[in-house]
Motif scaffolding. Structure first.
Motif, short mmCIF file in Angstrom:
data_model
loop_
_atom_site.label_atom_id
_atom_site.label_comp_id
_atom_site.label_asym_id
_atom_site.label_seq_id
_atom_site.Cartn_x
_atom_site.Cartn_y
_atom_site.Cartn_z
N SER A 1 -62.17 54.01 36.54
CA SER A 1 -61.59 52.67 36.64
C SER A 1 -61.50 52.15 38.06
N HIS B 1 -63.74 49.40 38.46
CA HIS B 1 -63.55 48.27 37.54
C HIS B 1 -62.33 47.44 37.92
N GLN B 2 -61.75 47.75 39.07
CA GLN B 2 -60.52 47.11 39.48
C GLN B 2 -60.81 45.78 40.18
N TYR C 1 -57.61 44.70 35.92
CA TYR C 1 -58.86 45.24 35.41
C TYR C 1 -59.51 44.23 34.48
#
Length: 467
Positions: free
Chosen positions: A69, A72-73, A79
């Motif tokens: 993640s 994907h931040q 997010y």
């Protein structure tokens, strides 16, 4: 420090950064009494993510795990929607991060002896992580290598110095220099305006030298307390690493002197925006000659095709070169920033400039990227445009002799328009990969939605009582 002394240190500066392997790294750390290591990985915004650990613990297991993640931040800490393409792994499984020993250097502003090292992201089966910006740049450089080419780049980074600003509702202001007064007018290339912040720049030079970062030129730019620092030319990955570390260095040095350094594309209304110009050339991997010059030293077919590819594909990678809503405030008519993909010889009004040079130094300057761009992604995108032009054998338009500011816009005017162009360009799918494009588009849409929740002063000023 004098220019002569800096030149004399150039060779030793380069030796302060990077080792060849694990054992050399252990020796490097021991020799310098390093107690902690910052294990870094650049995310989609170019923000340093990672872990800090005792040096001895690091050497027990140099690889580390971090959740997928991190790539994907959004810039605001949120997010993208997991339910849309590119939204990320719903299990948030770990990626494996492996150190690149060539990036090992000190952290000169740390209180205790500290080192830093940049990591690359991989899946557990050893595949490079498709959404890693550093891996994407490697992918683009590999495309060149398969053709027998080696790209060379040199970035120029503009930024503003401003007073500390703890309330985002208030506009930014220039800081106070040694004279006790803030800048009010524009001071392009002024030596005395740079001298206002001499102690800050001495620290920037010292911090940079300690990390093996080689500054080529420092100038005062057009805006109030706006500066530009140019780095020496070199391989794309090495220069992207340097820009990544250099932004961090400038911010830390500014904080030491009670001011902020900002790389926002347009931080202050009625002042010029900040760019990250990228100079690009390509060398033959065997002969090491610049392929932008033919045997007679004249511009080659590859040179013109590189120009044409840049013209054709720059609009499709704008969300990478201008990654935020604020970025598009810089790209306005009758400013120092370009608004189209025209090109010209030594013409700073065009998006693509060919600086004056001899055949061996012939290069293409991309003047479109803003300084808020992730250096890995911006360099990858800029090189991808030229690569596609060369492999497709494209032909550019005629060069512009006069000003290009009055010509039509060729570039997207906003973030969502730019994202749509990025996702809709089929040739880019093979260069960037479908996974990266979907992920990046999802992040940018999520950032735009966050922006739309904020009511601006313009809306309160003109709509409050008039509609």
């Amino acid at each position: 420090m004098s220019k002569k002394k800096r030149a004399g240190l150039r060779e030793s500066i380069a030796e302060r950064r990077g080792v060849g392997d694990l054992e050399a790294a252990r020796e490097w750390v021991d020799d310098r009494g390093i107690e902690e290591l910052e294990c870094l990985v650049p995310d989609q915004a170019g923000v340093a993510r990672g872990k800090i650990m005792p040096a001895q613990k690091f050497f027990q297991s140099p690889t580390m795990n971090m959740p997928s993640s991190i790539f994907h931040q959004t810039i605001s800490g949120g997010y993208a929607d997991e339910d849309e393409p590119g939204g990320g792994d719903p299990t948030d499984a770990d990626l494996v991060l492996e150190p690149d020993w060539s990036t090992l250097s000190s952290v000169p502003w740390a209180n205790d002896p500290t080192g830093q090292i940049i990591h690359d992201a991989f899946h557990r089966d050893g595949r490079p992580a498709e959404v890693s910006p550093r891996q994407l740049l490697k992918r683009v450089v590999d495309l060149y290598a398969h053709k027998g080419w080696a790209p060379i780049i040199a970035p120029e980074i503009e930024f503003y110095l401003v007073k500390p600003n703890t309330d985002p509702d208030y506009p930014l202001e220039p800081p106070i220099g040694r004279s006790g007064r803030p800048e009010t007018g524009r001071q392009s290339y002024s030596i005395s305006a740079v001298n206002e912040f001499d102690q800050l720049f001495e620290d920037i030079y010292a911090f940079s030298e300690a990390q093996g970062l080689e500054i080529d030129t420092l100038i005062h730019e057009e805006g109030a307390a706006q500066m530009e620092i140019n780095l020496r030319h070199g391989a794309p990955l090495e220069l992207a690493d340097q820009v990544f570390l250099f932004k961090r260095t400038i911010r830390e040095a500014a904080l030491k002197h009670n001011m902020y350094a900002t790389f926002m594309a347009k931080p202050i209304a009625n002042q010029p925006g900040s760019a990250m110009h990228i100079h690009q050339s390509v060398r033959d991997r065997k002969s090491e000659k610049n392929i932008f010059a033919d045997e007679q030293g004249k511009p080659s077919a590859e040179f013109f095709s590189f120009l044409a590819g840049t013209q054709k594909y720059l609009p499709t990678v704008m969300c990478v070169l201008a990654p935020y809503v604020n970025s598009y405030r810089r790209l306005t008519r009758q400013s120092s920033a370009p608004i189209n993909v025209q090109w010209g010889y030594d013409n700073r009004t065009t998006g693509i400039r060919v600086p004056p040079s001899g055949p061996e130094a012939r290069r293409v300057e991309n003047r479109v990227p803003s300084s808020d761009a992730n250096p890995y992604l911006a360099i990858a995108a800029s090189l991808a445009c030229g690569y596609l032009g060369m492999v497709e054998g494209l032909t550019p338009t005629e060069p512009i002799d006069g000003s290009a500011h009055g010509l039509d816009y060729d570039l997207p005017r906003g973030l969502l328009e730019a994202v749509a162009a990025f996702e809709g360009c089929e040739p880019l799918q093979d260069v960037f990969g479908r996974t990266f494009i979907a992920t990046y588009g999802a992040i940018k849409r999520a950032e735009f939605e966050t922006f739309m929740r904020v009511i601006s002063p313009w809306e309160r000023e003109y709509l409050l009582l008039n509609v």
